[in-house]
Design a protein around this motif. Sequence first.
Motif, mmCIF file in Angstrom:
data_model
loop_
_atom_site.group_PDB
_atom_site.id
_atom_site.type_symbol
_atom_site.label_atom_id
_atom_site.label_comp_id
_atom_site.label_asym_id
_atom_site.label_seq_id
_atom_site.Cartn_x
_atom_site.Cartn_y
_atom_site.Cartn_z
ATOM 1 N N ARG A 262 7.860 -0.960 13.658
ATOM 2 C CA ARG A 262 8.751 -1.368 14.738
ATOM 3 C C ARG A 262 10.107 -1.808 14.206
ATOM 4 N NH1 ARG A 262 4.157 -4.701 18.131
ATOM 5 N NH2 ARG A 262 3.595 -3.019 19.589
ATOM 6 N N ALA A 263 10.100 -2.602 13.125
ATOM 7 C CA ALA A 263 11.354 -3.125 12.592
ATOM 8 C C ALA A 263 12.281 -2.007 12.126
ATOM 9 C CB ALA A 263 11.068 -4.089 11.438
ATOM 10 N N HIS A 264 11.711 -0.929 11.609
ATOM 11 C CA HIS A 264 12.525 0.179 11.108
ATOM 12 C C HIS A 264 12.636 1.321 12.114
ATOM 13 C CE1 HIS A 264 13.108 -1.168 6.884
ATOM 14 N NE2 HIS A 264 11.998 -1.848 7.114
ATOM 15 N N ARG A 265 12.127 1.098 13.316
ATOM 16 C CA ARG A 265 12.195 2.083 14.397
ATOM 17 C C ARG A 265 11.686 3.460 13.945
ATOM 18 N NH1 ARG A 265 17.238 3.165 15.501
ATOM 19 N NH2 ARG A 265 18.183 1.983 13.790
ATOM 20 N N ILE A 266 10.552 3.427 13.238
ATOM 21 C CA ILE A 266 9.951 4.656 12.727
ATOM 22 C C ILE A 266 9.364 5.463 13.880
ATOM 23 C CG2 ILE A 266 8.116 5.582 11.248
ATOM 24 C CD1 ILE A 266 10.496 4.327 9.729
ATOM 25 N N PHE B 76 11.639 16.582 0.054
ATOM 26 C CA PHE B 76 12.288 16.070 1.263
ATOM 27 C C PHE B 76 13.800 15.872 1.075
ATOM 28 C CE2 PHE B 76 7.904 14.699 0.999
ATOM 29 C CZ PHE B 76 7.406 14.995 2.253
ATOM 30 N N ALA B 77 14.309 16.132 -0.126
ATOM 31 C CA ALA B 77 15.678 15.774 -0.456
ATOM 32 C C ALA B 77 16.718 16.538 0.358
ATOM 33 C CB ALA B 77 15.921 15.991 -1.947
ATOM 34 N N HIS B 78 16.349 17.690 0.891
ATOM 35 C CA HIS B 78 17.323 18.499 1.633
ATOM 36 C C HIS B 78 17.456 18.075 3.087
ATOM 37 C CE1 HIS B 78 13.425 20.244 2.633
ATOM 38 N NE2 HIS B 78 13.996 20.818 3.676
ATOM 39 N N LEU B 79 16.635 17.132 3.546
ATOM 40 C CA LEU B 79 16.627 16.743 4.962
ATOM 41 C C LEU B 79 17.689 15.671 5.209
ATOM 42 C CD1 LEU B 79 12.757 16.736 5.528
ATOM 43 C CD2 LEU B 79 14.419 18.467 6.268
ATOM 44 N N ALA B 80 18.937 16.094 5.211
ATOM 45 C CA ALA B 80 20.061 15.164 5.313
ATOM 46 C C ALA B 80 20.205 14.564 6.704
ATOM 47 C CB ALA B 80 21.357 15.870 4.920
ATOM 48 N N ASP B 81 19.623 15.172 7.726
ATOM 49 C CA ASP B 81 19.791 14.684 9.097
ATOM 50 C C ASP B 81 18.731 13.663 9.493
ATOM 51 O OD1 ASP B 81 21.982 16.342 9.439
ATOM 52 O OD2 ASP B 81 20.790 17.996 10.237
ATOM 53 N N LEU B 82 17.797 13.358 8.596
ATOM 54 C CA LEU B 82 16.739 12.407 8.907
ATOM 55 C C LEU B 82 16.917 11.139 8.079
ATOM 56 C CD1 LEU B 82 13.592 14.750 8.929
ATOM 57 C CD2 LEU B 82 15.204 14.256 10.787
ATOM 58 N N HIS B 83 16.452 10.018 8.641
ATOM 59 C CA HIS B 83 16.435 8.755 7.906
ATOM 60 C C HIS B 83 15.027 8.532 7.359
ATOM 61 C CE1 HIS B 83 17.015 4.559 6.825
ATOM 62 N NE2 HIS B 83 15.882 4.305 7.447
ATOM 63 N N PHE B 84 14.950 8.117 6.082
ATOM 64 C CA PHE B 84 13.669 7.902 5.432
ATOM 65 C C PHE B 84 13.526 6.460 4.977
ATOM 66 C CE2 PHE B 84 14.184 12.431 5.135
ATOM 67 C CZ PHE B 84 12.886 12.945 5.200
ATOM 68 N N LEU B 85 12.357 5.897 5.253
ATOM 69 C CA LEU B 85 11.911 4.670 4.611
ATOM 70 C C LEU B 85 10.810 5.086 3.632
ATOM 71 C CD1 LEU B 85 11.785 1.555 4.315
ATOM 72 C CD2 LEU B 85 10.059 1.575 6.154
ATOM 73 N N PHE C 47 8.743 7.338 7.997
ATOM 74 C CA PHE C 47 8.101 6.449 7.023
ATOM 75 C C PHE C 47 7.355 7.344 6.040
ATOM 76 C CE2 PHE C 47 4.764 2.864 6.356
ATOM 77 C CZ PHE C 47 5.421 2.452 5.207
ATOM 78 N N LEU C 48 7.859 7.451 4.815
ATOM 79 C CA LEU C 48 7.348 8.386 3.816
ATOM 80 C C LEU C 48 6.536 7.615 2.776
ATOM 81 C CD1 LEU C 48 7.310 11.300 2.799
ATOM 82 C CD2 LEU C 48 9.514 10.875 1.678
ATOM 83 N N THR C 49 5.227 7.854 2.742
ATOM 84 C CA THR C 49 4.320 7.081 1.888
ATOM 85 C C THR C 49 3.514 7.998 0.986
ATOM 86 O OG1 THR C 49 2.545 7.069 3.536
ATOM 87 C CG2 THR C 49 4.156 5.282 3.648
ATOM 88 N N THR C 50 4.171 9.008 0.423
ATOM 89 C CA THR C 50 3.479 9.956 -0.438
ATOM 90 C C THR C 50 3.578 9.586 -1.911
ATOM 91 O OG1 THR C 50 5.470 11.340 -0.456
ATOM 92 C CG2 THR C 50 3.781 11.869 1.172
ATOM 93 N N GLY C 51 4.108 8.403 -2.228
ATOM 94 C CA GLY C 51 4.263 7.994 -3.612
ATOM 95 C C GLY C 51 5.645 8.329 -4.136
#
Length: 260
Positions: free
Chosen positions: A187-191, A144-153, A133-137
């Motif tokens: 919870r809904a996004h399984r963060i 963070f653009a190179h982190l292809a193996d992670l899912h971001f909300l 869950f990325l809330t830095t604006g």
Amino acid sequence: MTAHVLILGGTTEARRLAAELAGRPGLRTTTSLAGRVTRPAALDGAVRTGGFGGADGLADWLRAHRVDALVDATHPFAGTITANAVRAAAATGVPLVVLRRPGWRPGPGDRWHDAGSPAGAAAALPGLGRRVFLTTGRLGLAAFAHLADLHFLVRSVEPPEPPLPPDTDVLLARGPFTVEGETDLLRAHRIDVLVTKDSGGAATAAKLTAARELGLPVVVVRRPALPDGVRAVPDVPAVLDRLGLGAPGQAPPSGALRSR
């Protein structure tokens, strides 16, 4: 004669200060907004939008508009604007007050990891979780653009600017948020890890409580340091006190911020 206060705004505290100064005899205010939000909240007093052209441009504006006091009430991460305000105030002799809401502090049960920058936060993520869950604006997400193996909300008020991580969902929302709502969202996004800037304030603090209650790690990007010699005040009453304008709701003392 009327004294003129320029507020470098964009924060809740800037709106509160403009509202507090509105209607005071012998004072007028202008709040300057950077223009990054397309639908800013309503403000008391005059409003201008857009940059000044650096410290020299701000100094020229202070002189041209006969500003008697400058208040930097920008976001804690708006380091360039603060540096320009310090230089412009020094060049013109206009009194400057820097308003910064207090930062967040970890409490019992928090699993916080400090980062000195968004790039530092990105480097820490692979060892902490896979669903972020990325809330830095909306700005600075390129770190963070190179982190292809992670899912971001990604949550922001305005649509984020590319580049973004390839596996990203975007949620457009404006605070304040509740602990219940943030808990349901996580919870809904399984963060399993939260990333935030140390913005401070109550409007977006609920996510920290929700992460604590769910036992999630939090990566906190720390604020940039203030320019040398600058000491910030924490709230609107402290700004009024520094400017000699009296307590909130009171008429300013005779002669306060008398126009030059």
